[in-house]
Motif scaffolding. Structure first.
Motif, PDB file in Angstrom:
ATOM      1  N   GLU A  44       0.813  -1.212   0.000  1.00  0.00           N
ATOM      2  CA  GLU A  44       0.000   0.000   0.000  1.00  0.00           C
ATOM      3  C   GLU A  44       0.850   1.267   0.000  1.00  0.00           C
ATOM      4  O   GLU A  44       0.512   2.257  -0.654  1.00  0.00           O
ATOM      5  CB  GLU A  44      -0.940  -0.005   1.206  1.00  0.00           C
ATOM      6  CG  GLU A  44      -1.829   1.222   1.319  1.00  0.00           C
ATOM      7  CD  GLU A  44      -2.700   1.189   2.560  1.00  0.00           C
ATOM      8  OE1 GLU A  44      -3.430   2.167   2.786  1.00  0.00           O
ATOM      9  OE2 GLU A  44      -2.650   0.180   3.299  1.00  0.00           O
ATOM     10  N   ASN A  45       1.952   1.261   0.744  1.00  0.00           N
ATOM     11  CA  ASN A  45       2.773   2.463   0.891  1.00  0.00           C
ATOM     12  C   ASN A  45       4.030   2.441   0.032  1.00  0.00           C
ATOM     13  O   ASN A  45       4.836   3.369   0.109  1.00  0.00           O
ATOM     14  CB  ASN A  45       3.179   2.627   2.360  1.00  0.00           C
ATOM     15  CG  ASN A  45       1.980   2.825   3.270  1.00  0.00           C
ATOM     16  OD1 ASN A  45       1.448   3.913   3.390  1.00  0.00           O
ATOM     17  ND2 ASN A  45       1.556   1.748   3.940  1.00  0.00           N
ATOM     18  N   ALA A  46       4.211   1.408  -0.772  1.00  0.00           N
ATOM     19  CA  ALA A  46       5.446   1.277  -1.547  1.00  0.00           C
ATOM     20  C   ALA A  46       5.578   2.383  -2.587  1.00  0.00           C
ATOM     21  O   ALA A  46       6.678   2.919  -2.788  1.00  0.00           O
ATOM     22  CB  ALA A  46       5.499  -0.099  -2.209  1.00  0.00           C
ATOM     23  N   TYR A  47       4.493   2.749  -3.244  1.00  0.00           N
ATOM     24  CA  TYR A  47       4.587   3.748  -4.317  1.00  0.00           C
ATOM     25  C   TYR A  47       5.066   5.095  -3.782  1.00  0.00           C
ATOM     26  O   TYR A  47       5.993   5.701  -4.337  1.00  0.00           O
ATOM     27  CB  TYR A  47       3.232   3.899  -5.001  1.00  0.00           C
ATOM     28  CG  TYR A  47       3.203   4.999  -6.044  1.00  0.00           C
ATOM     29  CD1 TYR A  47       3.700   4.779  -7.333  1.00  0.00           C
ATOM     30  CD2 TYR A  47       2.713   6.259  -5.736  1.00  0.00           C
ATOM     31  CE1 TYR A  47       3.697   5.791  -8.285  1.00  0.00           C
ATOM     32  CE2 TYR A  47       2.700   7.276  -6.681  1.00  0.00           C
ATOM     33  CZ  TYR A  47       3.193   7.044  -7.953  1.00  0.00           C
ATOM     34  OH  TYR A  47       3.202   8.053  -8.882  1.00  0.00           O
ATOM     35  N   ASP A  48       4.436   5.575  -2.703  1.00  0.00           N
ATOM     36  CA  ASP A  48       4.812   6.878  -2.155  1.00  0.00           C
ATOM     37  C   ASP A  48       6.246   6.872  -1.641  1.00  0.00           C
ATOM     38  O   ASP A  48       6.987   7.845  -1.831  1.00  0.00           O
ATOM     39  CB  ASP A  48       3.852   7.268  -1.025  1.00  0.00           C
ATOM     40  CG  ASP A  48       2.442   7.550  -1.542  1.00  0.00           C
ATOM     41  OD1 ASP A  48       2.305   7.893  -2.727  1.00  0.00           O
ATOM     42  OD2 ASP A  48       1.488   7.420  -0.754  1.00  0.00           O
ATOM     43  N   ALA A  49       6.644   5.777  -0.966  1.00  0.00           N
ATOM     44  CA  ALA A  49       8.008   5.707  -0.440  1.00  0.00           C
ATOM     45  C   ALA A  49       9.028   5.686  -1.568  1.00  0.00           C
ATOM     46  O   ALA A  49      10.074   6.356  -1.501  1.00  0.00           O
ATOM     47  CB  ALA A  49       8.158   4.466   0.435  1.00  0.00           C
TER      48      ALA A  49
END
Length: 344
Positions: A42-47
């Protein structure tokens, strides 16, 4: 350029990196560190986007570790490693490898990451969310010289500060601390302009905001005075007021962009103090890889002396102040007159 590898190994990933560099005509490696991002899908893209933006300042090999949780027993029994290799324009100014670990491989992520680290280069591990209780003892954290967490992304950010203090190891840091770097610089510059003795401080900001708590801890640790923590609607930190005998020194920011610095006897000044995005925060953390002793001192000072979030950070005890060469608090000197009045 992107290269997808299914059910692969670390050796095949290294070969794909070499193949990708040759395909785009840049065989030379000019990266300065390895950044390991441990996150979920879920948070991989933003990171990853923040890391790519930060790579313009710090060219690095970025390894994104995503542990895929299998729900069925059949999937859990099957161990697999999938990878996505990105070089060139798709990876900022460095290289990116997205690792998806399935089954038992997810429990041995350090064995997958270790062969992919740049030789003779520092390693930084960043947990955008769901950081371990003790980052230094985590198998991936043990590979790094610098371990970055973010208490603001936790469900109970204030309670997380206590855990960070208990498990602190040189090399640990937190993005909640990085967010207040401009505030600390501005307040230090204000005291350079008006080197007056500060008697008390009030820090105002959002409730349950770890950056507000850390700034209050830092001020209490450095100035050795009581610090009052008050709540506002935000965004983030909104005001810091330092009281002195010559008058107050106040730094206020109501819109999250421009702040006003007020010093007694001087005209008010507008200063740029905008809220920074994650890419800027990560870029700042990658500029220095040595232990942050100021962060450690502020974190331990606050946790040892108060219930975080209760509203006030007391100054040092009289005995401690005398031992440090500071004058004892005036409350101790007020007791003899009270005893005389009672005897009369």
């Amino acid at each position: 350029m992107k290269i997808d590898l299914t059910d692969t190994t670390s050796g095949k990933i290294n070969k794909a990196l070499v193949k990708g560099r040759r395909a785009i005509g840049t065989p030379a490696v000019g990266m300065v560190l390895t950044l390991v991002i441990v996150t979920d899908e879920e948070n991989a893209y933003d990171a990853l986007k923040a890391a790519n933006d930060a790579s313009r300042e710090h060219p690095s090999r970025t390894l994104v570790v995503i542990k895929r949780v299998s729900r069925s027993p059949r999937d859990k029994a099957k161990a697999r490693l999938d990878a996505e290799v990105r070089v060139g324009a798709d990876a900022g100014t460095g290289e990116t490898v997205v690792l998806r670990l399935y089954g038992e491989v997810a429990d041995h992520a350090n064995s997958v990451v270790l062969p992919l680290l740049l030789p003779d280069a520092p390693v930084v591990v960043w947990w955008p969310v769901h950081a371990p209780a003790d980052p230094a003892s985590d198998p991936l954290g043990a590979l790094a010289q610098r371990r970055v967490t973010d208490t603001y992304a936790c469900e109970q950010p204030i309670a997380e500060l206590t855990a960070r203090a208990d498990a602190y190891t040189p090399g640990d840091t937190d993005l909640a601390w990085t967010r207040i770097t401009p505030w600390r610089s501005m307040l230090a510059a204000a005291l350079d302009q008006a080197p007056w003795k500060v008697t008390s401080v009030e820090v105002e900001g959002e409730e349950h905001n770890p950056s507000c708590e850390l700034l209050a801890m830092w001020l209490a640790d450095r100035l050795k005075v009581p610090v009052q923590r008050s709540v506002s609607t935000g965004p983030g930190l909104t005001s810091v007021r330092m009281d002195t005998k010559q008058g107050p020194i106040e730094l206020g920011r109501s819109d999250g962009s421009v702040a006003t610095l007020s010093i007694e006897g001087q005209p008010d000044r507008a200063v740029a103090l905008k809220r920074r995005d994650t890419a800027e925060l990560i870029a700042e953390e990658l500029r220095r890889l040595d232990p942050d002793d100021i962060y450690a001192s502020a974190l331990r000072y606050g946790v040892d002396r108060l219930d975080i979030g209760s509203g006030e950070l007391p100054g040092p005890a009289p005995a401690q102040a005398a031992a440090e060469g500071a004058a004892p608090r005036k409350k101790a000197a007020a007791k003899p007159p009270a005893r005389k009045a009672a005897s009369k």
